[in-house]
Design a protein around this motif. Structure first.
Motif, mmCIF file in Angstrom:
data_model
loop_
_atom_site.group_PDB
_atom_site.id
_atom_site.type_symbol
_atom_site.label_atom_id
_atom_site.label_comp_id
_atom_site.label_asym_id
_atom_site.label_seq_id
_atom_site.Cartn_x
_atom_site.Cartn_y
_atom_site.Cartn_z
ATOM 1 N N LEU B 11 0.834 -1.209 0.000
ATOM 2 C CA LEU B 11 0.000 0.000 0.000
ATOM 3 C C LEU B 11 0.867 1.256 0.000
ATOM 4 N N LEU B 12 1.939 1.204 0.824
ATOM 5 C CA LEU B 12 2.862 2.343 0.889
ATOM 6 C C LEU B 12 3.513 2.597 -0.460
ATOM 7 N N LEU B 13 3.911 1.492 -1.104
ATOM 8 C CA LEU B 13 4.560 1.626 -2.415
ATOM 9 C C LEU B 13 3.614 2.245 -3.438
ATOM 10 N N ILE B 14 2.332 1.800 -3.337
ATOM 11 C CA ILE B 14 1.346 2.340 -4.286
ATOM 12 C C ILE B 14 1.127 3.829 -4.028
ATOM 13 N N LEU B 15 1.109 4.171 -2.720
ATOM 14 C CA LEU B 15 0.820 5.561 -2.377
ATOM 15 C C LEU B 15 2.033 6.482 -2.504
ATOM 16 N N ASN B 18 5.287 9.131 -7.154
ATOM 17 C CA ASN B 18 6.286 8.818 -8.166
ATOM 18 C C ASN B 18 6.604 10.094 -8.905
ATOM 19 N N VAL B 19 7.833 10.533 -8.767
ATOM 20 C CA VAL B 19 8.192 11.810 -9.359
ATOM 21 C C VAL B 19 9.474 11.675 -10.169
ATOM 22 N N LEU B 20 9.444 12.223 -11.356
ATOM 23 C CA LEU B 20 10.651 12.358 -12.174
ATOM 24 C C LEU B 20 10.923 13.846 -12.275
ATOM 25 N N SER B 21 12.198 14.211 -12.276
ATOM 26 C CA SER B 21 12.493 15.624 -12.423
ATOM 27 C C SER B 21 13.882 15.787 -13.020
ATOM 28 N N ILE B 22 14.017 16.747 -13.908
ATOM 29 C CA ILE B 22 15.323 17.016 -14.501
ATOM 30 C C ILE B 22 15.394 18.498 -14.880
ATOM 31 N N GLY B 23 16.589 19.056 -14.714
ATOM 32 C CA GLY B 23 16.778 20.461 -15.069
ATOM 33 C C GLY B 23 18.022 20.641 -15.904
ATOM 34 N N ILE B 24 18.091 21.791 -16.576
ATOM 35 C CA ILE B 24 19.283 22.108 -17.365
ATOM 36 C C ILE B 24 19.493 23.615 -17.363
ATOM 37 N N PRO B 110 13.187 6.340 -18.965
ATOM 38 C CA PRO B 110 12.155 5.963 -17.989
ATOM 39 C C PRO B 110 12.678 4.966 -16.965
ATOM 40 N N GLU B 111 12.158 5.106 -15.759
ATOM 41 C CA GLU B 111 12.575 4.189 -14.691
ATOM 42 C C GLU B 111 12.076 2.786 -14.988
ATOM 43 N N THR B 112 12.827 1.798 -14.488
ATOM 44 C CA THR B 112 12.352 0.415 -14.594
ATOM 45 C C THR B 112 11.989 -0.067 -13.203
ATOM 46 N N SER B 113 11.324 -1.210 -13.150
ATOM 47 C CA SER B 113 10.855 -1.690 -11.846
ATOM 48 C C SER B 113 11.768 -2.791 -11.290
ATOM 49 N N ASP B 114 13.075 -2.736 -11.662
ATOM 50 C CA ASP B 114 14.020 -3.766 -11.206
ATOM 51 C C ASP B 114 14.031 -3.939 -9.693
ATOM 52 N N GLU B 115 13.948 -2.811 -9.000
ATOM 53 C CA GLU B 115 14.043 -2.894 -7.534
ATOM 54 C C GLU B 115 12.688 -3.124 -6.885
ATOM 55 N N GLY B 116 11.692 -3.362 -7.693
ATOM 56 C CA GLY B 116 10.367 -3.634 -7.157
ATOM 57 C C GLY B 116 9.647 -2.387 -6.705
ATOM 58 N N ASP B 117 10.264 -1.206 -6.959
ATOM 59 C CA ASP B 117 9.641 0.051 -6.542
ATOM 60 C C ASP B 117 8.574 0.474 -7.548
ATOM 61 N N ALA B 118 7.783 1.433 -7.097
ATOM 62 C CA ALA B 118 6.855 2.059 -8.036
ATOM 63 C C ALA B 118 7.685 2.867 -9.019
ATOM 64 N N TYR B 119 7.232 3.012 -10.242
ATOM 65 C CA TYR B 119 8.023 3.741 -11.215
ATOM 66 C C TYR B 119 7.133 4.482 -12.193
#
Lengths: 165, 398
Positions: B11-15, B18-24, B110-119
């Motif tokens: 439930l925690l993982l679902i909640l 999930n944020v991606l961020s990049i700057g230049i 894009p992130e992958t789910s190798d570590e079992g995390d939300a992505y």
């Protein structure tokens, strides 16, 4: 003998005046503490710290042809748009001129919200965001600074929006 | 029991957000064209979410072939705040006059789910632009019109930045400014001073006009005359532009941890009702990050009247401290900003800085007094010098 005394008084007066004026100028000139000269930052909030002055003049050219004039006492945070600025402090006499550069920064933030994404312009320039699906550009979105919108897509590319000056 | 723990973790993982961020930075690099110019440009990638990132870098656009990327792939670890990369431009012998561009795109894979995390499955990219300006043969100017609005009876400032994009110097550049009212009637016309601009240089023409006219919307038509050519610019401006003015902020009956009610007194100084106005308040922590961002509902503010605009800040988790804050008054396409300090204590929020000057210490008087003495000293010295060299000295010599 008389002319000797006259010459002595001449010398005392001339040198005394020069020394006094030099110390007056160095004391009366505003003491500028921050920001340091040639500062480059992406942070738009700049702290101006100084003493013995009460007006900050900021302009984008060394001639100060159209300066922003801000009355202040010593510490003041001013928000500036990206660009190069020249600034000085005015008091009884003017301070040295320093320059600072607010670097433009593109920063995109993507957050999953259900089936959609919330995209936020977290940088300091307005953005044109291209939305792609299957490697094809399907839409464009203008995002102002700090603005967020919910969108769908597979790839999002942000680039600066307009402006040649 | 184990199942319960797994369920909570899931439930925690679902909640988890999930944020991606990049700057230049910088967003754009501008270069004036030179034949066969070779130049290395440095760009910085910002890892604002402090995540491990795999990045792909590529160029596109008209001048993409003239760009050599020193790296095509980059990896950033969560400990790296930013990373520099360089690209080299090699310009040809000739390019047609005008603007030529290229984009350097940094794509976060894009992130992958190798570590079992939300992505997040989407890809995010940012672009830094390269602008190359090639001068036009002969005389050519580009200009923009900026107008600083003013109150009735004060000076409206017209600022015209001009870039000489031609190969030749401009000898005589001036502008004629016509002001029109709401009924398109010409109110006045005046000229700026004349200046010269070297090839490739940027200069400003500045002119002030005393707005002895009623509050309202006006239009400026500028004809920029440079040597034998001209350019037309047009823009609307306001007299009495400070339509809404934030006059006071009060927070009553406040207890830390509860919801604070901000009552902002706003005056509509415009001659018409302003519809759909609202306030937005941002509170910053010690690191300068936004820790709260709250808005008021929208209000319709009657002409020349004061109204209270209310917004709420949930202070749960907020500690006693002094926080920087920015309050924005937003109406139509306009927005005005004022900066404050919120002194948050157990049962009070004190708003410091209407006028946004923060005075540090009270030593101004003694400094001012010393300066007065020094000025008196200078005047005395001048008088002594005049007295000595023009009167006493001559008399003693006789």
């Amino acid at each position: 003998m008389k002319s000797k005394y006259i010459k002595l008084i001449d010398i005392v007066l001339i040198f005394g005046t020069i020394i006094f004026l030099a110390s007056f100028v160095s004391y009366a000139r505003p003491l500028v503490i921050s920001p340091i000269n040639n500062l480059e930052t992406t942070n738009q909030s700049v702290l101006f710290n100084f003493e013995r002055g009460n007006i900050i003049l900021i302009d984008d050219n060394l001639e100060f042809s159209s300066p922003q004039k801000i009355y202040a006492e010593n510490n003041l945070i001013i928000n500036l748009k990206p660009g190069k600025y020249y600034w000085k402090i005015e008091g009884m006499i003017g301070s040295e001129i320093r320059d600072l550069t607010i670097l433009s920064e593109i920063n995109l933030r993507l957050k999953q919200v259900g089936d959609l994404y919330e995209i936020t312009n977290a940088g300091n320039v307005d953005l044109n965001v291209g939305i792609y699906e299957n490697e094809n550009l399907v839409d464009n979105l203008i995002l102002n600074v700090d603005e967020s919108q919910e969108i769908s897509g597979e790839k999002f590319i942000g680039e600066p929006e307009g402006g040649n000056f | 029991m184990d199942k319960k723990i797994y369920f909570i973790l899931l439930l925690l993982l679902i909640l988890l957000p999930n944020v991606l961020s990049i700057g230049i930075t910088p967003a754009r690099t501008t270069v004036n064209f030179e034949s066969n110019l070779e130049k290395t440009i440095s760009v910085s990638i910002v890892n604002s979410e402090h995540k491990n990132m795999d990045l792909v870098i590529y160029s596109q656009g008209e001048l993409a072939e003239n760009i050599l990327l020193k790296e095509n792939k980059l990896t950033m670890t969560k400990n790296e705040e930013s990373k520099n990369f360089e690209y080299q431009i090699s310009l040809p012998d000739n390019l047609s006059p005008g603007l030529h561009t290229a984009e350097i795109i940094v794509l976060q894979i894009p992130e992958t789910s190798d570590e079992g995390d939300a992505y997040i499955g989407a890809a995010l990219a940012v672009t830094t632009q390269l602008y190359i300006f090639v001068p036009y043969p002969g005389k050519y100017a580009e200009a923009e019109l900026n107008i600083v609005d003013a109150e009735e009876g004060q000076d409206v400032q017209f600022v015209i930045p001009i870039i000489n994009r031609g190969k030749l110097d401009l000898v005589n550049v001036k502008a004629n400014i016509d002001i029109y009212g709401q009924l398109n009637e010409k109110i006045t016309s005046f000229n700026t001073q004349s200046i010269a601009i070297e090839s490739g240089k940027r200069t400003e023409l500045v002119s002030n006009w005393k707005a002895d006219v009623p509050v309202g919307i006006y239009r400026a038509v500028v004809t920029l005359i440079y040597d034998e050519s001209s350019l037309r610019l047009e823009k609307q401006f306001n007299v009495g532009s400070k339509i809404l003015e934030l006059q006071n902020i009060e927070v009553n009956d406040f207890n830390l941890g509860e919801i604070a009610k901000f009552e902002m007194l706003v005056e509509n100084k415009w001659s018409e009702q302003v519809n759909g106005a609202y306030t937005r308040t941002k509170v910053f922590n010690d690191e300068g990050e936004v820790m709260a961002d709250f808005k008021s509902p929208t209000y319709d503010l009657p002409s020349l009247e004061k109204s209270v605009m209310i917004s709420y800040w949930d202070t749960a988790g907020v500690k006693q401290n002094t926080y920087d804050a920015s309050v924005y008054l937003i109406y139509g396409e306009k927005s005005s900003q004022q900066d404050f300090k919120f002194e948050v204590s157990e049962n009070e929020i004190r708003v410091v800085g209407l006028g946004y000057v923060i005075s540090e210490k009270g030593s101004g008087f003694s400094q001012g007094r010393l300066l007065t003495f020094l000025v008196i000293g200078v005047i005395l010295l001048i008088l002594i010098n005049i007295g000595w060299f023009f009167a006493l000295r001559k008399r003693l010599k006789k």
